[in-house]
Enzyme design. Structure first.
Site, PDB file in Angstrom:
ATOM      1  N   LYS A 141      30.691   0.405  -7.269  1.00  0.00           N
ATOM      2  CA  LYS A 141      31.770   1.470  -7.760  1.00  0.00           C
ATOM      3  C   LYS A 141      32.678   0.356  -9.021  1.00  0.00           C
ATOM      4  CE  LYS A 141      33.230   4.795  -4.268  1.00  0.00           C
ATOM      5  NZ  LYS A 141      32.578   6.195  -5.256  1.00  0.00           N
TER       6      LYS A 141
ATOM      7  N   ARG B 177      26.247  11.272   2.649  1.00  0.00           N
ATOM      8  CA  ARG B 177      25.374  12.793   2.807  1.00  0.00           C
ATOM      9  C   ARG B 177      23.653  11.936   3.490  1.00  0.00           C
ATOM     10  NH1 ARG B 177      24.276  13.606  -3.041  1.00  0.00           N
ATOM     11  NH2 ARG B 177      25.936  12.813  -2.763  1.00  0.00           N
TER      12      ARG B 177
END
Ligand code: BES
Ligand code: MN
Ligand code: ZN
Length: 507
Positions: free
Chosen positions: A276, A350
Site C-alpha cells: 500500500k 477474502r
C-alpha cells in the site's frame, strides 16, 4: 464507571451535573419543569431567547445559584418528539456525559423526561450512549494531559416514572455489558499492531473464555497445514509473527444448531508484496475490527446467557511483504479444496475468510455472519453511514438489517448477482482474488459466497465504519467498535425468534 438507578427528586441530589432531556417543541417534561421552577425559569428563558433549541444532540450548561443541589444543569436536546428512537437517546446520553466531563463534573445524574421507549430499552440506550461517549483510549499516554482526574466516575439515572425504575435498571445493566464489550473491541483495534499480534489476540480470546466459560482453541501453523488452510497460510507466509486460527465456542443453546460468527483479523495490512502507499498506512491496524467485533459479541452472548450455540472464528495474521511472502501470480489451495489465483496480495481478507468460512461449515450452522474490513470500495459506495451487506438468504438478511436499525449500527444491502461473480473467473484456477475496480465491494463478497456451501450466510463489509476521523456523539474519533453491538442485537433477536424452547436466560 458505575451506573445506578434511583428514584428521588433530582433537585435534592448533590451532583456535579444534572442532565435533563428536552424535546424541541419547548414543552418541558415533569423533571425539567420542576428544576426550571426551582431555578426561577432559567431554562424556559434560555429556550425563549433561542440560545438552546433542543435540536437533537444540542447541549447547554446552566450554573444554578440556589434552589437545587446540582452544581451544573446540562440540557440536552432530543429533537422532534415524533422522531424519538433509541439511537436519539444514545446520542443524547453521549453528548450529556461528554459535556459534563468537559465542564469538570466528576459525576452525573441523568433525568430523562417523557421518553416513550420501553423502560428497558431506555435504560440500555442511556448506558450505551454514556459509556461509549466517555470512552477514551489512554493506555499509551504516560502524562495525563486528558486528565485522569477529569474522568466522570459515577452516573445515576433518575427515571421520570418511579414505577419503571426496576425495568430501567435491567436495561442499564444490559447496556453496560454491551457497551463494555464494544469498548473492548475499540481497545483491541486502537492498540498498536506490534502489541496486538495474532498470538496476543489468542491470549485475549483465552482470557475471555475463562471469564465466560467458553471453549477456546487456537490452531497454529502446523494444524492449519493439516487442515489445508492455504488461504490463511498464504497470507501469513510473509510474516515473522505466527498466525493463529482462533475458535471460541459458547454453548448456551442445548441441542439447537450453531450460529457461526466469522471476523477478519488482519492485525496489520501492509498490502504485502502489492504494498500500500505509505500515507495512511498506520490506519491498517484496524484491519482486525471484524475479529474484535465478533469477540465482543460472543462475550455478550455469554454474559446475557442467550439460549444459543455460537462459534466465533478469527483467522488472525499480519499481511506483510518479505522474501517468504506470497506473490501475485501464486495460486493458493484453500481448505475447501478450491484454488485462488492471486492477482493482488492486498486482497488478502477474502483469502483468510475463505478458510474460516469453510471451517464454519463443519458446524452445519443455521446461520453464518462474517464481518470484515474488506474493501475500500465499500467506503466509496456507502461512506460511513452503513456497512455493506450481502448474502444468500433473505430471512437472515432481514434479521441482520433489523438488528442494524435497532442498534444504530446500520447496514445496507448490495446485490450479489451472477454477473458480478463472473468478474472473478480465472483462466487457470477456480477463481481469482480480485475482480477489478468495478463493483469491488460486491466481487469480494462473490468470492466469499463460494465458501459457505448452502448454509444461510450474510457478509458485512465494515471497511468504512470501523474507524471514524471525527468525533461523533457516542463515538469519539478512532476505532468505533462497529459490529459488536449489531451482532449482539442480532443474536438477542435471533434467540427470541427461535421461540421459547429452553428459554431461561435474559435476551
Ligand atoms: N483492509 C483492506 C480494505 C480497507 C481499505 C479497509 C481501507 C479499511 C480502509 C483490504 O485488505 C484491501 O486492501 N482491499 C483492497 C482490495 C483490492 C486490492 C482488490 C482495496 O479495497 O483496495
Ligand atoms: Mn489488503
Ligand atoms: Zn485488509
Amino acid at each position: 464507571m458505575k451506573i445506578s438507578v434511583k428514584t428521588a427528586a433530582p433537585d435534592k441530589l448533590r451532583t456535579g451535573a444534572l442532565a435533563l432531556t428536552v424535546f424541541d417543541d419547548g414543552k418541558l417534561g415533569r423533571q425539567a419543569s420542576r428544576i426550571d421552577r426551582l431555578m426561577a425559569g432559567a431554562i424556559a428563558r434560555l429556550m425563549k431567547r433561542g440560545d438552546f433549541t433542543a435540536k437533537e444532540g444540542s447541549t447547554a450548561i446552566l450554573y444554578p445559584e440556589a434552589g437545587i443541589s446540582a452544581e451544573r444543569v446540562v440540557l440536552v436536546g432530543l429533537g422532534k418528539r415524533a422522531d424519538l428512537s433509541a439511537e436519539r437517546v444514545r446520542l443524547a446520553a453521549g453528548k450529556a456525559a461528554v459535556a459534563a466531563r468537559a465542564a469538570g463534573a466528576r459525576d452525573l445524574i441523568i433525568a430523562p423526561d417523557g421518553i416513550s421507549l420501553a423502560a428497558e430499552e431506555l435504560g440500555q440506550a442511556l448506558a450505551e450512549g454514556a459509556v461509549l461517549g466517555l470512552y477514551r483510549f489512554l493506555r499509551y499516554k504516560t502524562a495525563d494531559e486528558n486528565g485522569r482526574k477529569k474522568e466522570l466516575g459515577r452516573i445515576t439515572v433518575v427515571p421520570d416514572q418511579a414505577a419503571q425504575a426496576a425495568k430501567v435498571l435491567r436495561g442499564v445493566r444490559t447496556g453496560e455489558v454491551i457497551a463494555m464489550s464494544a469498548a473492548m473491541a475499540r481497545d483491541l483495534v486502537s492498540a498498536p499492531p506490534a502489541d496486538m499480534t495474532p498470538s496476543h489476540i489468542a491470549g485475549i480470546a483465552r482470557s475471555l473464555g475463562r471469564k465466560h466459560r467458553l471453549r477456546v482453541q487456537v490452531l497454529d501453523r502446523q494444524k492449519m497445514r493439516r487442515l489445508g488452510m492455504g488461504g490463511l497460510l498464504g497470507v501469513a507466509s510473509g510474516s515473522v509473527q505466527p498466525p493463529a486460527f482462533i475458535i471460541v465456542e459458547y454453548r448456551g443453546g442445548g441441542r439447537r444448531p450453531w450460529v457461526a460468527l466469522v471476523g477478519k483479523t488482519i492485525t496489520f495490512d501492509s498490502g504485502g508484496i502489492s504494498i500500500k502507499p505509505g500515507e495512511g498506512m498506520d490506519k491498517m491496524k484496524d484491519d482486525m475490527s471484524g475479529g474484535a467485533a465478533v469477540l465482543g459479541a460472543i462475550g455478550n452472548a455469554a454474559a446475557l446467557r442467550l439460549p444459543l450455540n455460537i462459534v466465533a472464528l478469527l483467522p488472525a495474521t499480519e499481511n506483510m511483504p518479505s522474501g517468504s511472502a506470497y506473490k501475485p501470480g501464486d495460486i493458493l489451495r484453500t481448505m475447501s479444496g478450491q484454488t485462488i489465483e492471486i492477482l493482488n496480495t492486498d486482497a488478502e481478507g477474502r483469502l483468510i475468510l475463505a478458510d474460516a468460512l469453510a471451517y464454519a461449515c463443519r458446524y452445519k450452522p443455521a446461520a453464518i455472519v462474517d464481518i470484515a474490513t474488506l474493501t475500500g470500495a465499500c467506503r466509496i459506495a456507502l461512506g460511513q453511514e452503513a456497512a455493506g451487506m450481502l448474502g444468500n438468504n433473505e430471512n437472515l438478511k432481514r434479521q441482520v438489517r433489523a438488528a442494524g436499525e435497532r442498534s444504530g449500527e446500520r447496514v445496507w444491502e448490495m446485490p450479489l448477482w451472477d454477473g458480478y461473480c463472473d468478474q472473478i473467473k480465472s483462466d487457470i484456477a477456480d477463481m481469482k482474488n480480485t475482480g477489478g475496480r468495478d463493483g469491488g465491494l460486491i466481487t469480494a463478497a462473490c468470492l466469499l459466497s463460494k465458501f459457505v456451501q448452502k448454509f444461510p450466510w450474510v457478509h458485512l463489509d465494515i471497511a468504512a465504519t470501523a474507524w471514524t476521523d471525527k468525533d461523533r456523539p457516542y463515538t469519539p474519533k478512532g476505532a468505533t467498535g462497529f459490529g459488536c453491538r449489531l451482532l449482539t442485537q442480532f443474536l438477542r433477536d435471533y434467540a427470541n425468534e427461535r421461540g421459547a424452547e429452553g428459554k431461561k436466560g435474559r435476551t
